[in-house]
Design an enzyme around this catalytic site. Structure first.
Site, PDB file in Angstrom:
ATOM      1  N   ARG A 132      -1.412  48.277 -27.561  1.00  0.00           N
ATOM      2  CA  ARG A 132      -1.816  47.603 -26.761  1.00  0.00           C
ATOM      3  C   ARG A 132      -1.519  48.150 -25.527  1.00  0.00           C
ATOM      4  O   ARG A 132      -0.324  48.494 -25.353  1.00  0.00           O
ATOM      5  CB  ARG A 132      -1.850  45.926 -26.366  1.00  0.00           C
ATOM      6  CG  ARG A 132      -2.342  45.237 -27.400  1.00  0.00           C
ATOM      7  CD  ARG A 132      -3.869  44.893 -27.433  1.00  0.00           C
ATOM      8  NE  ARG A 132      -4.442  44.205 -28.123  1.00  0.00           N
ATOM      9  CZ  ARG A 132      -4.977  44.392 -29.527  1.00  0.00           C
ATOM     10  NH1 ARG A 132      -4.994  45.528 -29.847  1.00  0.00           N
ATOM     11  NH2 ARG A 132      -5.598  43.645 -30.176  1.00  0.00           N
TER      12      ARG A 132
ATOM     13  N   GLU B 193      -7.750  48.536 -19.811  1.00  0.00           N
ATOM     14  CA  GLU B 193      -8.961  48.965 -20.871  1.00  0.00           C
ATOM     15  C   GLU B 193     -10.313  48.169 -20.236  1.00  0.00           C
ATOM     16  O   GLU B 193     -10.308  47.196 -20.146  1.00  0.00           O
ATOM     17  CB  GLU B 193      -8.589  48.617 -22.157  1.00  0.00           C
ATOM     18  CG  GLU B 193      -9.257  49.333 -23.371  1.00  0.00           C
ATOM     19  CD  GLU B 193      -8.530  49.056 -24.730  1.00  0.00           C
ATOM     20  OE1 GLU B 193      -7.337  49.246 -24.752  1.00  0.00           O
ATOM     21  OE2 GLU B 193      -9.234  48.669 -25.410  1.00  0.00           O
TER      22      GLU B 193
ATOM     23  N   HIS C   1      -9.838  53.236 -28.401  1.00  0.00           N
ATOM     24  CA  HIS C   1      -9.380  51.987 -29.067  1.00  0.00           C
ATOM     25  C   HIS C   1     -10.018  51.909 -30.660  1.00  0.00           C
ATOM     26  O   HIS C   1     -11.113  51.268 -30.700  1.00  0.00           O
ATOM     27  CB  HIS C   1      -9.570  50.766 -28.368  1.00  0.00           C
ATOM     28  CG  HIS C   1      -8.905  49.677 -28.918  1.00  0.00           C
ATOM     29  ND1 HIS C   1      -8.498  48.399 -28.220  1.00  0.00           N
ATOM     30  CD2 HIS C   1      -8.228  49.461 -29.965  1.00  0.00           C
ATOM     31  CE1 HIS C   1      -7.760  47.733 -28.733  1.00  0.00           C
ATOM     32  NE2 HIS C   1      -7.673  48.098 -29.909  1.00  0.00           N
TER      33      HIS C   1
HETATM   34  C1  DGY Z   1      -6.666  44.434 -33.396  1.00  0.00           C
HETATM   35  O1  DGY Z   1      -7.247  43.938 -34.269  1.00  0.00           O
HETATM   36  O2  DGY Z   1      -5.845  43.906 -32.762  1.00  0.00           O
HETATM   37  C2  DGY Z   1      -7.057  45.809 -33.192  1.00  0.00           C
HETATM   38  O3  DGY Z   1      -6.518  46.356 -31.884  1.00  0.00           O
HETATM   39  C3  DGY Z   1      -8.604  46.194 -32.982  1.00  0.00           C
HETATM   40  O4  DGY Z   1      -8.853  47.489 -33.397  1.00  0.00           O
END
Ligand code: DGY
Length: 322
Positions: free
Chosen positions: A240, A269, A287
Protein backbone atom coordinates in the site's frame (compact mmCIF):
# COMPACT_ATOMS: atom_id res chain seq x y z
CA UNK A 1 -30.37 -20.69 -1.01
CA UNK A 2 -31.80 -17.42 -2.32
CA UNK A 3 -32.83 -15.01 0.41
CA UNK A 4 -34.71 -11.73 0.14
CA UNK A 5 -31.66 -9.86 1.44
CA UNK A 6 -30.69 -6.89 -0.68
CA UNK A 7 -27.11 -7.07 -1.88
CA UNK A 8 -25.50 -3.92 -3.28
CA UNK A 9 -22.28 -4.15 -5.29
CA UNK A 10 -20.69 -0.69 -5.39
CA UNK A 11 -18.37 -1.25 -8.37
CA UNK A 12 -18.03 -3.37 -11.48
CA UNK A 13 -16.89 -6.90 -10.55
CA UNK A 14 -16.37 -10.06 -12.66
CA UNK A 15 -19.32 -12.23 -13.61
CA UNK A 16 -17.89 -15.10 -11.48
CA UNK A 17 -18.92 -13.11 -8.40
CA UNK A 18 -22.23 -11.77 -9.73
CA UNK A 19 -23.34 -15.26 -10.72
CA UNK A 20 -23.00 -16.44 -7.11
CA UNK A 21 -24.55 -13.28 -5.68
CA UNK A 22 -27.66 -13.69 -7.86
CA UNK A 23 -28.30 -17.00 -6.10
CA UNK A 24 -27.86 -15.40 -2.66
CA UNK A 25 -30.35 -12.53 -2.57
CA UNK A 26 -31.76 -9.54 -4.43
CA UNK A 27 -28.79 -8.19 -6.30
CA UNK A 28 -28.16 -4.63 -7.41
CA UNK A 29 -24.76 -4.02 -8.98
CA UNK A 30 -23.14 -0.86 -10.34
CA UNK A 31 -22.17 -1.83 -13.87
CA UNK A 32 -19.66 0.75 -15.00
CA UNK A 33 -15.90 1.14 -14.63
CA UNK A 34 -16.56 4.76 -13.63
CA UNK A 35 -16.93 5.27 -9.85
CA UNK A 36 -20.49 5.06 -8.57
CA UNK A 37 -21.86 8.60 -7.91
CA UNK A 38 -22.39 9.21 -4.19
CA UNK A 39 -26.16 9.92 -4.37
CA UNK A 40 -26.71 6.67 -6.34
CA UNK A 41 -24.61 4.71 -3.89
CA UNK A 42 -26.40 6.11 -0.86
CA UNK A 43 -29.83 5.54 -2.41
CA UNK A 44 -28.94 1.90 -3.09
CA UNK A 45 -27.41 1.39 0.35
CA UNK A 46 -30.56 2.65 2.12
CA UNK A 47 -32.09 -0.82 2.43
CA UNK A 48 -29.01 -2.96 1.75
CA UNK A 49 -28.12 -5.81 4.09
CA UNK A 50 -24.91 -6.57 2.23
CA UNK A 51 -22.43 -4.24 0.54
CA UNK A 52 -19.83 -5.75 -1.77
CA UNK A 53 -17.09 -3.14 -1.96
CA UNK A 54 -13.86 -2.38 -3.81
CA UNK A 55 -10.65 -0.97 -2.36
CA UNK A 56 -11.60 2.41 -3.81
CA UNK A 57 -14.70 2.57 -1.54
CA UNK A 58 -14.17 4.30 1.77
CA UNK A 59 -16.34 2.39 4.23
CA UNK A 60 -16.52 4.83 7.12
CA UNK A 61 -19.23 6.23 9.38
CA UNK A 62 -20.75 8.20 6.47
CA UNK A 63 -21.03 5.00 4.40
CA UNK A 64 -22.47 3.08 7.35
CA UNK A 65 -24.93 5.89 8.18
CA UNK A 66 -26.29 5.54 4.64
CA UNK A 67 -26.84 1.81 5.19
CA UNK A 68 -28.74 1.35 8.46
CA UNK A 69 -29.74 -2.27 7.71
CA UNK A 70 -26.21 -3.40 6.77
CA UNK A 71 -24.98 -6.77 8.14
CA UNK A 72 -21.96 -7.42 5.97
CA UNK A 73 -19.26 -5.57 4.04
CA UNK A 74 -17.60 -8.04 1.64
CA UNK A 75 -14.48 -6.32 0.31
CA UNK A 76 -13.17 -7.60 -3.02
CA UNK A 77 -9.53 -7.20 -1.95
CA UNK A 78 -7.18 -8.74 0.56
CA UNK A 79 -6.25 -5.30 1.91
CA UNK A 80 -9.00 -3.68 3.95
CA UNK A 81 -7.46 -0.36 4.93
CA UNK A 82 -10.36 1.26 3.02
CA UNK A 83 -12.69 -0.01 5.73
CA UNK A 84 -13.10 1.35 9.23
CA UNK A 85 -13.34 -2.11 10.79
CA UNK A 86 -13.85 -0.69 14.30
CA UNK A 87 -16.83 1.38 13.10
CA UNK A 88 -18.30 -1.73 11.43
CA UNK A 89 -17.72 -3.73 14.60
CA UNK A 90 -19.49 -1.11 16.75
CA UNK A 91 -22.55 -1.47 14.50
CA UNK A 92 -22.42 -5.27 14.38
CA UNK A 93 -21.44 -5.27 10.69
CA UNK A 94 -19.25 -8.22 9.64
CA UNK A 95 -16.28 -7.46 7.35
CA UNK A 96 -14.70 -9.98 4.97
CA UNK A 97 -11.77 -9.81 2.53
CA UNK A 98 -10.24 -12.06 -0.15
CA UNK A 99 -6.94 -13.54 1.08
CA UNK A 100 -5.13 -16.37 -0.71
CA UNK A 101 -6.58 -16.04 -4.19
CA UNK A 102 -4.31 -13.16 -5.24
CA UNK A 103 -1.07 -14.41 -3.69
CA UNK A 104 0.56 -15.69 -6.87
CA UNK A 105 -0.53 -12.81 -9.10
CA UNK A 106 0.82 -10.25 -6.63
CA UNK A 107 4.07 -12.12 -6.05
CA UNK A 108 4.52 -12.42 -9.84
CA UNK A 109 4.10 -8.68 -10.19
CA UNK A 110 6.52 -7.97 -7.33
CA UNK A 111 9.13 -10.20 -9.01
CA UNK A 112 8.48 -8.44 -12.32
CA UNK A 113 9.12 -5.11 -10.59
CA UNK A 114 12.36 -6.45 -9.09
CA UNK A 115 13.50 -7.36 -12.59
CA UNK A 116 12.21 -4.15 -14.16
CA UNK A 117 14.14 -1.97 -11.74
CA UNK A 118 17.37 -3.97 -11.55
CA UNK A 119 17.51 -4.45 -15.35
CA UNK A 120 16.29 -0.93 -16.18
CA UNK A 121 13.50 -2.20 -18.40
CA UNK A 122 11.27 0.86 -18.03
CA UNK A 123 14.15 3.10 -19.06
CA UNK A 124 14.85 0.89 -22.08
CA UNK A 125 11.21 0.94 -23.14
CA UNK A 126 11.02 4.71 -22.77
CA UNK A 127 14.21 5.14 -24.82
CA UNK A 128 12.80 3.24 -27.78
CA UNK A 129 9.38 4.88 -27.60
CA UNK A 130 11.01 8.33 -27.46
CA UNK A 131 12.44 7.77 -30.94
CA UNK A 132 15.97 8.54 -29.68
CA UNK A 133 18.52 6.88 -32.00
CA UNK A 134 20.30 3.99 -30.24
CA UNK A 135 22.69 1.20 -30.99
CA UNK A 136 23.77 -1.87 -29.03
CA UNK A 137 26.68 -0.91 -26.81
CA UNK A 138 28.87 -2.84 -24.38
CA UNK A 139 28.11 -0.36 -21.64
CA UNK A 140 24.60 0.63 -22.62
CA UNK A 141 22.04 0.68 -19.78
CA UNK A 142 23.84 -1.79 -17.59
CA UNK A 143 21.77 -3.19 -14.76
CA UNK A 144 22.67 -5.59 -11.98
CA UNK A 145 22.15 -9.35 -11.88
CA UNK A 146 20.09 -10.92 -9.13
CA UNK A 147 22.22 -13.98 -8.50
CA UNK A 148 23.75 -13.85 -5.03
CA UNK A 149 21.98 -10.55 -4.21
CA UNK A 150 19.88 -10.23 -1.07
CA UNK A 151 16.14 -9.64 -1.09
CA UNK A 152 14.71 -8.16 2.12
CA UNK A 153 11.00 -8.84 2.50
CA UNK A 154 9.09 -6.60 4.89
CA UNK A 155 5.98 -8.57 5.89
CA UNK A 156 6.23 -12.35 5.52
CA UNK A 157 2.61 -13.27 4.86
CA UNK A 158 1.45 -15.44 1.98
CA UNK A 159 2.58 -12.91 -0.65
CA UNK A 160 5.97 -12.41 1.01
CA UNK A 161 6.51 -16.18 1.06
CA UNK A 162 5.47 -16.54 -2.58
CA UNK A 163 7.88 -13.76 -3.53
CA UNK A 164 10.69 -15.43 -1.54
CA UNK A 165 10.15 -18.64 -3.56
CA UNK A 166 10.39 -16.72 -6.83
CA UNK A 167 13.48 -14.81 -5.69
CA UNK A 168 15.23 -18.04 -4.68
CA UNK A 169 14.62 -19.39 -8.19
CA UNK A 170 16.52 -16.33 -9.45
CA UNK A 171 19.45 -17.14 -7.14
CA UNK A 172 18.73 -14.48 -4.52
CA UNK A 173 19.22 -14.93 -0.79
CA UNK A 174 16.30 -13.88 1.39
CA UNK A 175 15.95 -12.13 4.74
CA UNK A 176 12.66 -10.97 6.15
CA UNK A 177 11.15 -8.84 8.85
CA UNK A 178 7.82 -9.72 10.40
CA UNK A 179 6.04 -9.40 13.71
CA UNK A 180 6.26 -13.18 14.13
CA UNK A 181 8.94 -15.56 12.91
CA UNK A 182 7.83 -17.94 10.17
CA UNK A 183 7.61 -21.61 11.14
CA UNK A 184 11.05 -23.27 11.07
CA UNK A 185 10.03 -25.55 8.17
CA UNK A 186 8.93 -22.52 6.13
CA UNK A 187 12.18 -20.69 6.93
CA UNK A 188 14.11 -23.78 5.87
CA UNK A 189 12.05 -24.20 2.69
CA UNK A 190 12.52 -20.55 1.72
CA UNK A 191 16.08 -20.33 3.00
CA UNK A 192 14.89 -17.14 4.69
CA UNK A 193 16.26 -15.57 7.86
CA UNK A 194 14.39 -13.27 10.25
CA UNK A 195 16.22 -9.98 10.90
CA UNK A 196 15.22 -6.68 12.42
CA UNK A 197 14.12 -3.90 10.08
CA UNK A 198 17.30 -1.78 10.36
CA UNK A 199 19.45 -4.79 9.47
CA UNK A 200 17.15 -5.72 6.59
CA UNK A 201 17.33 -2.19 5.20
CA UNK A 202 21.08 -1.86 5.65
CA UNK A 203 22.04 -5.17 4.06
CA UNK A 204 19.50 -5.84 1.28
CA UNK A 205 20.03 -5.16 -2.41
CA UNK A 206 16.28 -5.16 -3.01
CA UNK A 207 13.75 -4.26 -0.31
CA UNK A 208 10.20 -5.41 -1.02
CA UNK A 209 7.21 -4.19 0.99
CA UNK A 210 4.61 -6.91 1.50
CA UNK A 211 3.05 -5.93 4.81
CA UNK A 212 -0.52 -4.70 5.38
CA UNK A 213 -1.11 -1.00 5.79
CA UNK A 214 -2.22 0.14 9.24
CA UNK A 215 -1.44 2.93 11.69
CA UNK A 216 1.67 1.00 12.71
CA UNK A 217 3.01 0.72 9.15
CA UNK A 218 2.16 4.30 8.10
CA UNK A 219 5.41 5.79 6.73
CA UNK A 220 7.35 2.75 7.93
CA UNK A 221 9.74 3.65 5.13
CA UNK A 222 10.52 7.27 5.94
CA UNK A 223 13.65 9.41 5.51
CA UNK A 224 15.42 7.61 8.38
CA UNK A 225 14.64 4.17 6.97
CA UNK A 226 15.73 5.20 3.47
CA UNK A 227 18.98 6.56 4.92
CA UNK A 228 19.79 3.06 6.16
CA UNK A 229 19.54 1.52 2.69
CA UNK A 230 22.55 0.91 0.46
CA UNK A 231 23.12 3.47 -2.33
CA UNK A 232 22.90 0.53 -4.76
CA UNK A 233 19.59 -0.78 -3.39
CA UNK A 234 16.10 -0.58 -4.87
CA UNK A 235 12.75 -0.38 -3.11
CA UNK A 236 9.72 -2.30 -4.42
CA UNK A 237 6.21 -1.58 -3.12
CA UNK A 238 3.26 -3.78 -4.09
CA UNK A 239 1.53 -3.43 -0.69
CA UNK A 240 0.00 0.00 0.00
CA UNK A 241 1.28 3.46 -0.90
CA UNK A 242 1.21 5.17 2.51
CA UNK A 243 3.67 2.64 3.93
CA UNK A 244 6.24 4.84 2.19
CA UNK A 245 6.74 8.54 2.83
CA UNK A 246 6.66 9.45 -0.87
CA UNK A 247 8.25 12.89 -0.41
CA UNK A 248 11.18 11.28 1.43
CA UNK A 249 11.44 8.65 -1.31
CA UNK A 250 11.64 11.32 -4.02
CA UNK A 251 14.49 13.03 -2.10
CA UNK A 252 16.33 9.74 -1.59
CA UNK A 253 16.05 8.89 -5.29
CA UNK A 254 17.06 12.40 -6.39
CA UNK A 255 20.11 12.50 -4.17
CA UNK A 256 21.23 8.98 -5.09
CA UNK A 257 20.77 7.79 -1.51
CA UNK A 258 19.14 4.71 -3.06
CA UNK A 259 19.47 3.49 -6.65
CA UNK A 260 15.86 3.04 -7.66
CA UNK A 261 12.28 2.18 -6.84
CA UNK A 262 9.47 0.21 -8.43
CA UNK A 263 5.99 1.12 -7.25
CA UNK A 264 2.60 -0.47 -7.89
CA UNK A 265 0.88 1.62 -5.20
CA UNK A 266 1.03 5.29 -4.21
CA UNK A 267 0.57 7.39 -1.13
CA UNK A 268 -2.30 9.46 -2.58
CA UNK A 269 -3.51 6.97 -5.16
CA UNK A 270 -4.47 7.48 -7.96
CA UNK A 271 -2.39 10.68 -7.72
CA UNK A 272 1.30 10.05 -8.37
CA UNK A 273 3.88 12.48 -6.98
CA UNK A 274 5.21 14.50 -9.97
CA UNK A 275 8.66 14.14 -8.40
CA UNK A 276 8.47 10.39 -9.07
CA UNK A 277 7.23 10.80 -12.63
CA UNK A 278 10.24 12.89 -13.66
CA UNK A 279 12.81 10.39 -12.34
CA UNK A 280 14.26 7.79 -14.68
CA UNK A 281 15.25 5.34 -11.95
CA UNK A 282 11.63 4.68 -10.92
CA UNK A 283 9.19 2.14 -12.34
CA UNK A 284 5.56 3.23 -11.98
CA UNK A 285 2.67 0.77 -12.37
CA UNK A 286 -1.04 1.60 -11.76
CA UNK A 287 -1.89 -0.86 -8.92
CA UNK A 288 -1.92 -4.01 -11.06
CA UNK A 289 -0.82 -6.52 -8.38
CA UNK A 290 -3.88 -8.74 -8.66
CA UNK A 291 -4.81 -7.73 -12.20
CA UNK A 292 -5.14 -11.04 -14.01
CA UNK A 293 -8.44 -12.30 -15.38
CA UNK A 294 -8.23 -15.47 -13.28
CA UNK A 295 -7.33 -13.67 -10.07
CA UNK A 296 -9.95 -10.94 -10.31
CA UNK A 297 -12.60 -13.61 -10.99
CA UNK A 298 -11.38 -15.63 -8.00
CA UNK A 299 -11.48 -12.51 -5.79
CA UNK A 300 -15.06 -11.72 -6.83
CA UNK A 301 -16.10 -15.35 -6.31
CA UNK A 302 -14.56 -15.49 -2.83
CA UNK A 303 -16.26 -12.23 -1.81
CA UNK A 304 -19.56 -13.65 -3.10
CA UNK A 305 -19.06 -16.93 -1.24
CA UNK A 306 -18.56 -14.92 1.95
CA UNK A 307 -21.93 -13.27 1.27
CA UNK A 308 -23.61 -16.65 0.78
CA UNK A 309 -22.20 -17.93 4.08
CA UNK A 310 -23.25 -14.90 6.11
CA UNK A 311 -26.75 -14.81 4.64
CA UNK A 312 -27.11 -18.51 5.45
CA UNK A 313 -26.25 -17.70 9.07
CA UNK A 314 -22.83 -19.34 8.89
CA UNK A 315 -19.33 -18.06 9.62
CA UNK A 316 -17.81 -16.39 6.53
CA UNK A 317 -14.78 -18.00 4.86
CA UNK A 318 -12.49 -15.03 5.40
CA UNK A 319 -13.63 -12.70 8.15
CA UNK A 320 -11.60 -9.63 9.08
CA UNK A 321 -11.18 -9.31 12.82
CA UNK A 322 -10.05 -6.31 14.83
C1 DGY B 1 -5.73 -6.11 -2.63
O1 DGY B 1 -6.53 -7.02 -2.84
O2 DGY B 1 -5.57 -5.60 -1.54
C2 DGY B 1 -4.93 -5.65 -3.79
O3 DGY B 1 -4.25 -4.48 -3.54
C3 DGY B 1 -5.80 -5.53 -5.02
O4 DGY B 1 -4.95 -5.59 -6.09
Amino acid sequence: MTTSARIVVTGKIPEAGLEILRTAGELWAWDSSEPIPLPVRNEQLADAEVAVTLLTDRVDDAFLDAAPRLRLVANVAVGYNNIDVAACDRRGVIVTNTPGVLTDATADLAMALVLMSTRRLGEGERLIRSGTPWQWGMFMMLGVGLQGRQLGIVGMGAIGEALARRARAFGMTVVYNNRRAAAPEIEADLGARLVDLPELLATSDVVSLNCPYSESTHHLIDADALALMKPSAVLVNTARGPIVDEAALVSALRSGQIAGAALDVFEREPEVDPGLVELDNVVLIPHLGSATIETRSAMAALAARNVVEVLAGREPISRVTL
